[in-house]
Design an enzyme around this catalytic site. Structure first.
Site, PDB file in Angstrom:
ATOM      1  N   ARG A  62      24.334  25.254  38.481  1.00  0.00           N
ATOM      2  CA  ARG A  62      23.001  25.026  39.085  1.00  0.00           C
ATOM      3  C   ARG A  62      23.046  24.901  40.454  1.00  0.00           C
ATOM      4  NH1 ARG A  62      22.763  19.696  34.903  1.00  0.00           N
ATOM      5  NH2 ARG A  62      25.290  20.280  35.086  1.00  0.00           N
TER       6      ARG A  62
ATOM      7  N   ALA B 226      38.637  29.008  98.321  1.00  0.00           N
ATOM      8  CA  ALA B 226      37.856  29.370  97.314  1.00  0.00           C
ATOM      9  C   ALA B 226      38.218  30.967  97.227  1.00  0.00           C
ATOM     10  CB  ALA B 226      36.287  29.280  97.978  1.00  0.00           C
TER      11      ALA B 226
ATOM     12  N   LYS C 243      40.170  23.165  76.849  1.00  0.00           N
ATOM     13  CA  LYS C 243      40.947  23.014  75.413  1.00  0.00           C
ATOM     14  C   LYS C 243      42.525  22.570  75.906  1.00  0.00           C
ATOM     15  CE  LYS C 243      43.621  25.799  74.505  1.00  0.00           C
ATOM     16  NZ  LYS C 243      44.337  26.732  73.965  1.00  0.00           N
TER      17      LYS C 243
ATOM     18  N   GLU D 154      24.048  14.365  24.920  1.00  0.00           N
ATOM     19  CA  GLU D 154      23.462  15.123  25.963  1.00  0.00           C
ATOM     20  C   GLU D 154      22.020  15.752  25.812  1.00  0.00           C
ATOM     21  OE1 GLU D 154      25.626  15.692  28.913  1.00  0.00           O
ATOM     22  OE2 GLU D 154      26.385  13.855  27.693  1.00  0.00           O
TER      23      GLU D 154
END
Ligand code: UD1
Ligand code: MG
Length: 523
Positions: free
Chosen positions: A31, A443, A371, A174
């Site tokens: 179902r 930089a 990470k 049932e």
């Protein structure tokens, strides 16, 4: 509680009797209209199967047998991941009904004497206290078989409890096999049984499949037990939701909403503010400290732990995340298997992946991904950065656009950044590489060698200016040039037609002229 059948007062209840359990999880769940086995569908972010196993596990049974069939490997793995001790999986190769599934579990209970709890893998909300009540009633009532029952206003889909005029249980019918009168019965079978092992074996052996579905129904053991004069007891559950089963996606979604509401209400009662409880997707195992405020559209899953006094602005996804006290998670963050220390500020739009550990007062800003990054207290990485497989010491600053280049296509390499380090914007750190304490990286630098403590590392191509280039470029393309970029005055060039054609003086001419001159000198 109601009792039926003979009561054998001579049989002593032994507190020492062992407890075993069978959880049926082999069905596909037709179902659900799914290729995935029903018990693997998720509720609150965890497979359905985890719930009955956790409830059973709380009673500390000596053996738990899980019957798997559809997607057996995945179901077995899900059972093991539930963390319940003593689980054994058995295979029901062909799904021939719940009774047949329970039969498949018997070899794993060989030699077991005691009581066996039998339940279904698709009834997730049952509480350990209810299962305990079932076992206790069974034992104190010296029963052979005891089952839970509940009254549903709408009993559709469930097996109905059939009683004789004296109220004694005669069996379960049932829905598909029920008469109209039986269908009207509102006392149903939620599917939780406690049976003496020595009674269960012959009852399961006696099952037949002469019913509407041509299946071996587990429910038939109740009628068989009653007919054989065994003591059958029932325990009525007051809360229908607790024992409801899931057979369709609609039921799954409704259960999800109920479970969520329960969890959020429990947390609100413990001092957590939810700005929009309707859009708080909080898993059942999540813990949140008092005075934390959770904004709208937040998903908290797995073993997520949030301290007190935190603020989650909204639209966040956290799985197995740990947040210390007073953490501020700005809008739109994604945190999985990561730890954020107290007083840290993260986001908006940050992604903290597995193994990221941020100490206290760390700032992680927009469009930053981490990470396996261990970041020291007070360190900041506020913009557009990837920090993977790295350690950063305390009080450092990682400039915008910094990237740890950690992957060579085969292996991941580590970057180590010390304390009080300044990493300039647009820096690439080609791992493995170390930037020692107090170093500066200019930089735009590509760091390919270790930077000593206190040193400045800088790699740049010199800047050159081409004066007036913009004005000339624009003029060439027919655009009016503003004053600031008007081409500077150059030597006036006569129009092409007026210019005398220059004499062509090529290499050959020059060589010829040279030899003529030499000849002249030689004369
Ligand atoms: C079952 C009961 C019904 C009860 C309801 C409660 C039977 C015959 N009926 O019906 O009386 O009211 O649960 O929720 O028991 N399974 C197997 N192998 C199989 C078939 C099923 O392991 O061959 C497992 C399924 O994976 C599931 C559980 O047994 O976890 C129950 O099966 P399901 O088909 O959902 O039974 P229901 O129709 O709900
Ligand atoms: Mg069911």
């Amino acid at each position: 509680m109601q009792a039926s059948g003979e009561c054998d007062s001579a049989r002593a209840v032994s507190e020492q009797r062992a407890l075993g359990a069978i959880v049926l999880a082999a069905g596909l769940g037709t179902r659900m209209r799914s290729a995935r086995a029903k018990v693997l569908h998720e509720l609150g972010g965890v497979p359905l199967l985890h719930y009955p196993l956790a409830a059973v596990g709380a009673l500390d049974p000596s053996r738990v047998v899980v019957v798997v069939g559809h997607q057996a490997d995945a179901a077995r793995a899900a059972a093991e991941a539930s963390g319940v001790r003593g689980i054994r999986s058995v295979l029901q190769a062909e799904q021939r009904g719940t009774g047949h599934a329970a039969r498949c579990a018997l070899p794993a209970l060989d030699g077991f004497t005691g009581d066996v709890l039998v339940l279904y893998g698709d009834s997730p909300l049952v509480l350990p206290t209810t299962l305990r009540r079932l076992v206790e009633t069974h034992r104190t009532g010296e029963a052979d078989l005891t089952l839970l029952t509940v009254r549903f206003e709408d009993p559709t889909g469930y097996g109905r409890i059939v009683r004789d005029p004296d109220g004694r249980v005669r069996g379960i019918v049932e829905e598909r096999d029920a008469t109209a009168a039986e269908r009207a019965i509102t006392e149903i079978n939620p599917g939780f049984y406690c049976v003496r092992a020595e009674v269960l074996r012959p009852l399961l052996a006696a099952l037949r499949d002469d019913n509407a579905q041509r299946e071996y129904y587990l429910t038939d053991i109740v009628g068989l037990a009653a007919a054989r004069g065994h003591t059958v007891l029932t325990v009525e559950v007051e809360q229908p939701d607790e024992v409801a089963g899931i057979n369709s996606r609609v039921e799954l979604a409704r259960m999800e909403a109920k479970l969520r509401a329960q969890t959020v209400e429990r947390l609100m009662a413990a001092g957590v503010t939810f700005e929009d409880p309707e859009t708080a997707y909080v898993g059942p195992e999540v813990e949140i400290g008092a005075d934390t405020v959770i904004g709208p559209n937040v998903t908290l899953r797995g073993r997520t732990r949030i301290g007190s006094g935190c603020r989650l602005d909204g639209t966040a996804w956290l799985v197995d995340a740990t947040l210390g006290d007073r953490v501020h998670l700005l809008f739109g963050c994604w945190v999985e298997k990561a730890e954020i220390g107290p007083d840290a500020i993260v986001g908006p739009f940050a992604r903290l992946r597995e193994g990221s550990r941020l100490a206290e007062r760390v700032h992680i800003g927009n469009f930053v991904e981490t990470k396996k990054a261990v970041i020291g207290a007070g360190t900041k990485a506020n913009h557009l950065t990837y920090l993977g497989d790295c350690e950063v010491g305390p009080d450092s600053n990682v400039g915008a656009g910094t990237i740890t280049c950690n992957y060579d296509g085969f292996k991941k390499h580590r970057t180590r950044i010390g304390a009080r380090v300044q990493i300039g914007s647009d820096t690439q750190l080609v791992a493995p590489v170390t930037v020692a304490d107090d170093a500066y990286v200019g930089a735009g630098t590509t760091v390919t060698r270790d930077v000593p403590a206190g040193a400045l590392a800088v790699s740049r191509t010199p800047v050159k200016f081409v004066e007036g280039w913009v004005g000339r470029f624009r003029a060439r393309n027919g655009a009016a040039a503003p004053d600031a970029v008007t081409p500077p005055q150059r030597r006036r060039i006569k129009p092409r037609a007026a210019v005398a054609k220059p004499r062509k003086v090529g290499r050959r001419h020059r060589a010829l002229a040279k030899s003529k001159a030499a000849r002249r000198r030689g004369r």
